[in-house]
Design a protein around this motif. Sequence first.
Motif, PDB file in Angstrom:
ATOM      1  N   ALA A  49       0.823  -1.211   0.000  1.00  0.00           N
ATOM      2  CA  ALA A  49       0.000   0.000   0.000  1.00  0.00           C
ATOM      3  C   ALA A  49       0.856   1.260   0.000  1.00  0.00           C
ATOM      4  O   ALA A  49       0.382   2.338  -0.342  1.00  0.00           O
ATOM      5  N   ARG A  50       2.133   1.152   0.413  1.00  0.00           N
ATOM      6  CA  ARG A  50       2.976   2.336   0.558  1.00  0.00           C
ATOM      7  C   ARG A  50       4.076   2.444  -0.493  1.00  0.00           C
ATOM      8  O   ARG A  50       4.664   3.496  -0.648  1.00  0.00           O
ATOM      9  N   LEU A  51       4.383   1.335  -1.163  1.00  0.00           N
ATOM     10  CA  LEU A  51       5.479   1.374  -2.129  1.00  0.00           C
ATOM     11  C   LEU A  51       5.049   2.088  -3.408  1.00  0.00           C
ATOM     12  O   LEU A  51       3.864   2.392  -3.604  1.00  0.00           O
ATOM     13  N   ALA A  52       6.033   2.307  -4.284  1.00  0.00           N
ATOM     14  CA  ALA A  52       5.743   2.975  -5.557  1.00  0.00           C
ATOM     15  C   ALA A  52       4.751   2.139  -6.362  1.00  0.00           C
ATOM     16  O   ALA A  52       4.808   0.907  -6.326  1.00  0.00           O
ATOM     17  N   PRO A  53       3.833   2.810  -7.075  1.00  0.00           N
ATOM     18  CA  PRO A  53       2.777   2.086  -7.799  1.00  0.00           C
ATOM     19  C   PRO A  53       3.300   0.987  -8.701  1.00  0.00           C
ATOM     20  O   PRO A  53       2.677  -0.066  -8.822  1.00  0.00           O
ATOM     21  N   GLY A 101       1.689 -16.018   3.560  1.00  0.00           N
ATOM     22  CA  GLY A 101       0.508 -15.502   4.235  1.00  0.00           C
ATOM     23  C   GLY A 101      -0.610 -16.538   4.177  1.00  0.00           C
ATOM     24  O   GLY A 101      -1.779 -16.204   4.200  1.00  0.00           O
ATOM     25  N   THR A 102      -0.214 -17.809   4.050  1.00  0.00           N
ATOM     26  CA  THR A 102      -1.094 -18.970   3.863  1.00  0.00           C
ATOM     27  C   THR A 102      -1.779 -18.923   2.505  1.00  0.00           C
ATOM     28  O   THR A 102      -1.814 -19.906   1.782  1.00  0.00           O
ATOM     29  N   SER A 103      -2.338 -17.762   2.144  1.00  0.00           N
ATOM     30  CA  SER A 103      -2.859 -17.600   0.797  1.00  0.00           C
ATOM     31  C   SER A 103      -2.564 -16.168   0.351  1.00  0.00           C
ATOM     32  O   SER A 103      -2.757 -15.240   1.132  1.00  0.00           O
ATOM     33  N   PRO A 104      -2.075 -15.997  -0.882  1.00  0.00           N
ATOM     34  CA  PRO A 104      -1.810 -14.624  -1.356  1.00  0.00           C
ATOM     35  C   PRO A 104      -3.049 -13.732  -1.252  1.00  0.00           C
ATOM     36  O   PRO A 104      -2.934 -12.520  -1.167  1.00  0.00           O
ATOM     37  N   LEU A 105      -4.223 -14.366  -1.228  1.00  0.00           N
ATOM     38  CA  LEU A 105      -5.450 -13.584  -1.093  1.00  0.00           C
ATOM     39  C   LEU A 105      -5.423 -12.741   0.180  1.00  0.00           C
ATOM     40  O   LEU A 105      -5.873 -11.592   0.185  1.00  0.00           O
ATOM     41  N   TYR A 106      -4.886 -13.301   1.240  1.00  0.00           N
ATOM     42  CA  TYR A 106      -4.874 -12.581   2.512  1.00  0.00           C
ATOM     43  C   TYR A 106      -3.960 -11.371   2.450  1.00  0.00           C
ATOM     44  O   TYR A 106      -4.250 -10.327   3.044  1.00  0.00           O
ATOM     45  N   VAL A 107      -2.863 -11.506   1.710  1.00  0.00           N
ATOM     46  CA  VAL A 107      -1.980 -10.360   1.506  1.00  0.00           C
ATOM     47  C   VAL A 107      -2.730  -9.275   0.743  1.00  0.00           C
ATOM     48  O   VAL A 107      -2.671  -8.089   1.090  1.00  0.00           O
ATOM     49  N   LEU A 108      -3.464  -9.684  -0.277  1.00  0.00           N
ATOM     50  CA  LEU A 108      -4.215  -8.708  -1.078  1.00  0.00           C
ATOM     51  C   LEU A 108      -5.307  -8.054  -0.244  1.00  0.00           C
ATOM     52  O   LEU A 108      -5.568  -6.854  -0.380  1.00  0.00           O
ATOM     53  N   VAL A 109      -5.940  -8.818   0.625  1.00  0.00           N
ATOM     54  CA  VAL A 109      -6.977  -8.241   1.491  1.00  0.00           C
ATOM     55  C   VAL A 109      -6.362  -7.176   2.389  1.00  0.00           C
ATOM     56  O   VAL A 109      -6.900  -6.077   2.545  1.00  0.00           O
ATOM     57  N   TYR A 110      -5.192  -7.490   2.967  1.00  0.00           N
ATOM     58  CA  TYR A 110      -4.499  -6.497   3.794  1.00  0.00           C
ATOM     59  C   TYR A 110      -4.118  -5.268   2.969  1.00  0.00           C
ATOM     60  O   TYR A 110      -4.256  -4.130   3.419  1.00  0.00           O
ATOM     61  N   TYR A 111      -3.636  -5.522   1.759  1.00  0.00           N
ATOM     62  CA  TYR A 111      -3.255  -4.416   0.878  1.00  0.00           C
ATOM     63  C   TYR A 111      -4.446  -3.491   0.645  1.00  0.00           C
ATOM     64  O   TYR A 111      -4.340  -2.269   0.790  1.00  0.00           O
ATOM     65  N   LEU A 112      -5.601  -4.077   0.339  1.00  0.00           N
ATOM     66  CA  LEU A 112      -6.792  -3.255   0.093  1.00  0.00           C
ATOM     67  C   LEU A 112      -7.207  -2.513   1.361  1.00  0.00           C
ATOM     68  O   LEU A 112      -7.592  -1.348   1.311  1.00  0.00           O
ATOM     69  N   ALA A 113      -7.089  -3.193   2.495  1.00  0.00           N
ATOM     70  CA  ALA A 113      -7.483  -2.561   3.756  1.00  0.00           C
ATOM     71  C   ALA A 113      -6.578  -1.370   4.081  1.00  0.00           C
ATOM     72  O   ALA A 113      -7.052  -0.290   4.444  1.00  0.00           O
ATOM     73  N   PHE A 114      -5.265  -1.564   3.908  1.00  0.00           N
ATOM     74  CA  PHE A 114      -4.330  -0.476   4.220  1.00  0.00           C
ATOM     75  C   PHE A 114      -4.454   0.656   3.202  1.00  0.00           C
ATOM     76  O   PHE A 114      -4.282   1.821   3.529  1.00  0.00           O
ATOM     77  N   ARG A 115      -4.742   0.287   1.961  1.00  0.00           N
ATOM     78  CA  ARG A 115      -4.883   1.316   0.936  1.00  0.00           C
ATOM     79  C   ARG A 115      -6.135   2.148   1.172  1.00  0.00           C
ATOM     80  O   ARG A 115      -6.197   3.316   0.805  1.00  0.00           O
ATOM     81  N   ALA A 116      -7.141   1.521   1.798  1.00  0.00           N
ATOM     82  CA  ALA A 116      -8.405   2.228   2.028  1.00  0.00           C
ATOM     83  C   ALA A 116      -8.293   3.249   3.158  1.00  0.00           C
ATOM     84  O   ALA A 116      -9.182   4.084   3.318  1.00  0.00           O
ATOM     85  N   LEU A 117      -7.217   3.182   3.948  1.00  0.00           N
ATOM     86  CA  LEU A 117      -7.054   4.184   5.005  1.00  0.00           C
ATOM     87  C   LEU A 117      -6.790   5.545   4.354  1.00  0.00           C
ATOM     88  O   LEU A 117      -6.151   5.614   3.311  1.00  0.00           O
ATOM     89  N   PRO A 118      -7.299   6.630   4.981  1.00  0.00           N
ATOM     90  CA  PRO A 118      -7.162   7.949   4.346  1.00  0.00           C
ATOM     91  C   PRO A 118      -5.709   8.363   4.125  1.00  0.00           C
ATOM     92  O   PRO A 118      -4.845   8.104   4.964  1.00  0.00           O
ATOM     93  N   ALA A 119      -5.454   8.982   2.978  1.00  0.00           N
ATOM     94  CA  ALA A 119      -4.095   9.400   2.633  1.00  0.00           C
ATOM     95  C   ALA A 119      -3.564  10.424   3.641  1.00  0.00           C
ATOM     96  O   ALA A 119      -2.368  10.457   3.934  1.00  0.00           O
ATOM     97  N   ASP A 120      -4.479  11.254   4.185  1.00  0.00           N
ATOM     98  CA  ASP A 120      -4.078  12.261   5.187  1.00  0.00           C
ATOM     99  C   ASP A 120      -3.352  11.609   6.356  1.00  0.00           C
ATOM    100  O   ASP A 120      -2.412  12.166   6.928  1.00  0.00           O
ATOM    101  N   LEU A 121      -3.848  10.425   6.703  1.00  0.00           N
ATOM    102  CA  LEU A 121      -3.282   9.703   7.831  1.00  0.00           C
ATOM    103  C   LEU A 121      -1.816   9.388   7.577  1.00  0.00           C
ATOM    104  O   LEU A 121      -0.951   9.629   8.431  1.00  0.00           O
TER     105      LEU A 121
END
Lengths: 223, 341
Positions: A49-53, A101-121
């Motif tokens: 969520a934080r690295l370069a696109p 992460g047992t399944s790459p899906l869980y990594v992606l879920v975390y990625y989406l969750a962290f990306r959804a946090l406000p950029a201001d934060l």
Amino acid sequence: MPDTLSTTGYQRALDLGGLLRASLNSVLVAVVAVPLSVLVASLAGFALARLAPRTTATVVAASLVALMVPATALLVPRFAIFRFLGLTDTLVPLIAPALLGTSPLYVLVYYLAFRALPADLYDACLVEDLSPLRTWWRVALPLVRPVTAGLTALTFVLTWSNFLDPLIYVYDRDLFTLPLALRSLSLLDPTNFPVFLAGAVIATVPALVVFALAQRRFLHHDD
Amino acid sequence: MSARSGPGLRAPQPRTEDGPASARSGPAAPQPRPKIRTVSGPDTRSRRQLVLMLAPYLVGLVGLVLVPAVVTLALAFTEYDLLRPPAWAGLDNFTALVDDPIFRVALLNSVVFALVAVPLRVLLALGLALLLHRRAVGTGTARTAALLPTAVPEIAYGLLWLWLFNPLYGPINQLLRIGGEQGLTVLGRTPPQWLTDPTSARAGIILMSLFTMGETFVVLLAARRALPRDVYEMAAIEDATGWDVFRRVTLPLMAPVLALLAVRDAIASLHFTFVPAFVVTDGGPPPYATTYLSLFVYQTGFEYLRYGYAAAATLVMMLLTVAAVLVQWRLIRRYRRLYTF
């Protein structure tokens, strides 16, 4: 219909199948693999969520590809590799999937969750000069607690019920995990339903308890 | 030589000059240095930290997926029984696969299973998610109930169904016989011989798989909750019917998630047919009615020790996977074009 109620099925299951020993092995695997897996997934999700696109896109694409590959398709080569490394008939191959992460899906879920946090934060964290690791641990991770609870439960259930990996990697009875011991119990007498169903209940209860505890977090929290 | 040593000698001079100069000028010189550090220093440092955070996962990705995939590719062209080193076999494995009747049956079984079971599973999960996403009496319990079968370990679940499916003592057929006479159902038909009749066995495996869509259900539940509330308020103001809201709001908004989940489920179905077929039906009843690709690979590799041949079958499985993904992505792209304007 069954005639009487009795607990002899449970006793016989425990005596015959070596289920106690197997339960301990299952607990050992879960205690190491589950926290490791959630840690790997959340760290990776946050980094994505934080690295370069461009980096993120590459790793996300690789994760989707990894997600595409069915677990059974990797059986033979993974076995060949673990055998080459001399790690068959140990518990290591059962813990190794935690690195994914047992399944790459869980990594992606975390990625989406962290990306959804406000950029201001994240900007505020930059201004405060917080390192990524600290931002992850003190700011971001507490905000995605329901995700962590849900994924921990799912990871535990997947690890606890993993049947295929022990079937392939473990031959020593002393290293049998619960699902594998249950299978050998059912092979003893495939028509003795009370005994192996008792074993099935023993194997199922921990998974259901973890689920019951975690599901309030990820199912019942209404916003 | 002199040309080389020239700049070498000259180079330190500016540095030594620069040092005292900056010290002399006091506040003016140190200023640019911290600026450079705050902009580039911590940036690269934090980037390095982020890469380190990603590293364990990358190790897993490479070690447990990428390398095995490459090994499969290599093994598929060899003959390998674990005892002797792999021997090059060229395309022999693939020509043998084409002629192998068991492999063909397994391939067909897997495809049919994916085509029937996956839509049913996703539909069931979507229906439940839409039904249970709101807070109402009993939804909490219902959600838990929908999830529980997924939390049951595969092997325990398989053994449970071995009992449920038992033609004589199993609860399913006992229920079907209620009201009937002489072991027949109310309609006067024999109840299904779940484990001995090929069609019933296939249906049985699909039936088993329906109850384990919990993971899909959780994701859909979360996806439904994440949808913006004001869209639905707008729809309510516009007096949209429930069907309209579903078709024009919910479905398009959830389409990407549904696509991802359907793709995942189709691929996972190649895998999750293994335990039921292994434990409940043992690949039978004859002729190989429930031998799916996963079971075929397992038996070929780990029972007959033909790892090269198993790897070739695995490769076919992977190609199938890729094809499924491509087809579904294309479908979803067309689908999204229909709705986004």
